[in-house]
Design a protein around this motif. Structure first.
Motif, mmCIF file in Angstrom:
data_model
loop_
_atom_site.group_PDB
_atom_site.id
_atom_site.type_symbol
_atom_site.label_atom_id
_atom_site.label_comp_id
_atom_site.label_asym_id
_atom_site.label_seq_id
_atom_site.Cartn_x
_atom_site.Cartn_y
_atom_site.Cartn_z
ATOM 1 N N THR A 160 35.171 9.909 -8.365
ATOM 2 C CA THR A 160 33.856 10.123 -7.753
ATOM 3 C C THR A 160 32.903 9.096 -7.276
ATOM 4 O O THR A 160 32.366 9.076 -6.275
ATOM 5 C CB THR A 160 33.133 11.195 -8.510
ATOM 6 O OG1 THR A 160 34.262 12.255 -8.721
ATOM 7 C CG2 THR A 160 31.954 11.990 -7.779
ATOM 8 N N LEU A 161 32.562 8.180 -8.481
ATOM 9 C CA LEU A 161 31.738 7.127 -8.357
ATOM 10 C C LEU A 161 32.275 6.207 -7.175
ATOM 11 O O LEU A 161 31.541 5.551 -6.324
ATOM 12 C CB LEU A 161 31.429 6.345 -9.490
ATOM 13 C CG LEU A 161 30.554 7.187 -10.456
ATOM 14 C CD1 LEU A 161 30.223 6.348 -11.742
ATOM 15 C CD2 LEU A 161 29.189 7.262 -9.816
ATOM 16 N N ALA A 162 33.681 5.920 -7.069
ATOM 17 C CA ALA A 162 34.164 4.880 -6.371
ATOM 18 C C ALA A 162 34.116 5.330 -4.941
ATOM 19 O O ALA A 162 33.546 4.858 -3.938
ATOM 20 C CB ALA A 162 35.582 4.631 -6.619
ATOM 21 N N ALA A 163 34.248 6.702 -4.663
ATOM 22 C CA ALA A 163 34.231 7.290 -3.445
ATOM 23 C C ALA A 163 32.960 7.510 -2.868
ATOM 24 O O ALA A 163 32.750 6.892 -1.664
ATOM 25 C CB ALA A 163 34.830 8.815 -3.472
ATOM 26 N N VAL A 164 31.893 7.546 -3.676
ATOM 27 C CA VAL A 164 30.431 7.700 -3.316
ATOM 28 C C VAL A 164 29.977 6.140 -2.978
ATOM 29 O O VAL A 164 29.362 6.096 -1.896
ATOM 30 C CB VAL A 164 29.601 8.070 -4.257
ATOM 31 C CG1 VAL A 164 28.087 7.980 -3.951
ATOM 32 C CG2 VAL A 164 29.708 9.593 -4.407
ATOM 33 N N GLY A 165 30.419 5.346 -3.500
ATOM 34 C CA GLY A 165 30.290 3.799 -3.386
ATOM 35 C C GLY A 165 30.904 3.266 -2.179
ATOM 36 O O GLY A 165 30.202 2.620 -1.447
ATOM 37 N N MET A 166 32.086 3.611 -1.684
ATOM 38 C CA MET A 166 32.739 3.396 -0.588
ATOM 39 C C MET A 166 32.012 3.796 0.510
ATOM 40 O O MET A 166 31.739 3.232 1.581
ATOM 41 C CB MET A 166 34.143 3.350 -0.473
ATOM 42 C CG MET A 166 34.843 2.625 -1.610
ATOM 43 S SD MET A 166 36.605 2.864 -1.344
ATOM 44 C CE MET A 166 36.938 4.337 -2.469
ATOM 45 N N GLY A 167 31.699 5.218 0.440
ATOM 46 C CA GLY A 167 30.959 5.992 1.420
ATOM 47 C C GLY A 167 29.533 5.439 1.839
ATOM 48 O O GLY A 167 29.279 5.144 2.974
ATOM 49 N N ALA A 168 28.852 4.883 0.840
ATOM 50 C CA ALA A 168 27.577 4.226 0.908
ATOM 51 C C ALA A 168 27.881 2.994 1.752
ATOM 52 O O ALA A 168 27.000 2.706 2.562
ATOM 53 C CB ALA A 168 26.945 4.206 -0.407
#
Length: 57
Positions: free
Chosen positions: A19-27
């Motif tokens: 989840t953190l990786a996905a949010v980071g990539m999205g940001a």
């Protein structure tokens, strides 16, 4: 026989990491257009009206 099931705590940590990786990539992807816009603003500031007046002379 090997035990394949992970404890719930391990699954929660893995899910949280993804989840953190996905949010980071999205940001990161969301900030890409503004990063190029900042470059164009900096270029626009470099070509100030004073500089254009010097070229006209």
């Amino acid at each position: 026989m090997a035990r394949l099931a992970l404890p719930a705590a391990h699954l929660a940590i893995i899910a949280f990491s993804f989840t953190l990786a996905a949010v980071g990539m999205g940001a990161f992807v969301a900030t890409l257009p503004s990063a190029s816009a900042v470059d164009s603003v900096v270029d626009g500031v470099a070509a100030s009206p004073d500089a254009a007046g010097d070229d006209a002379q």
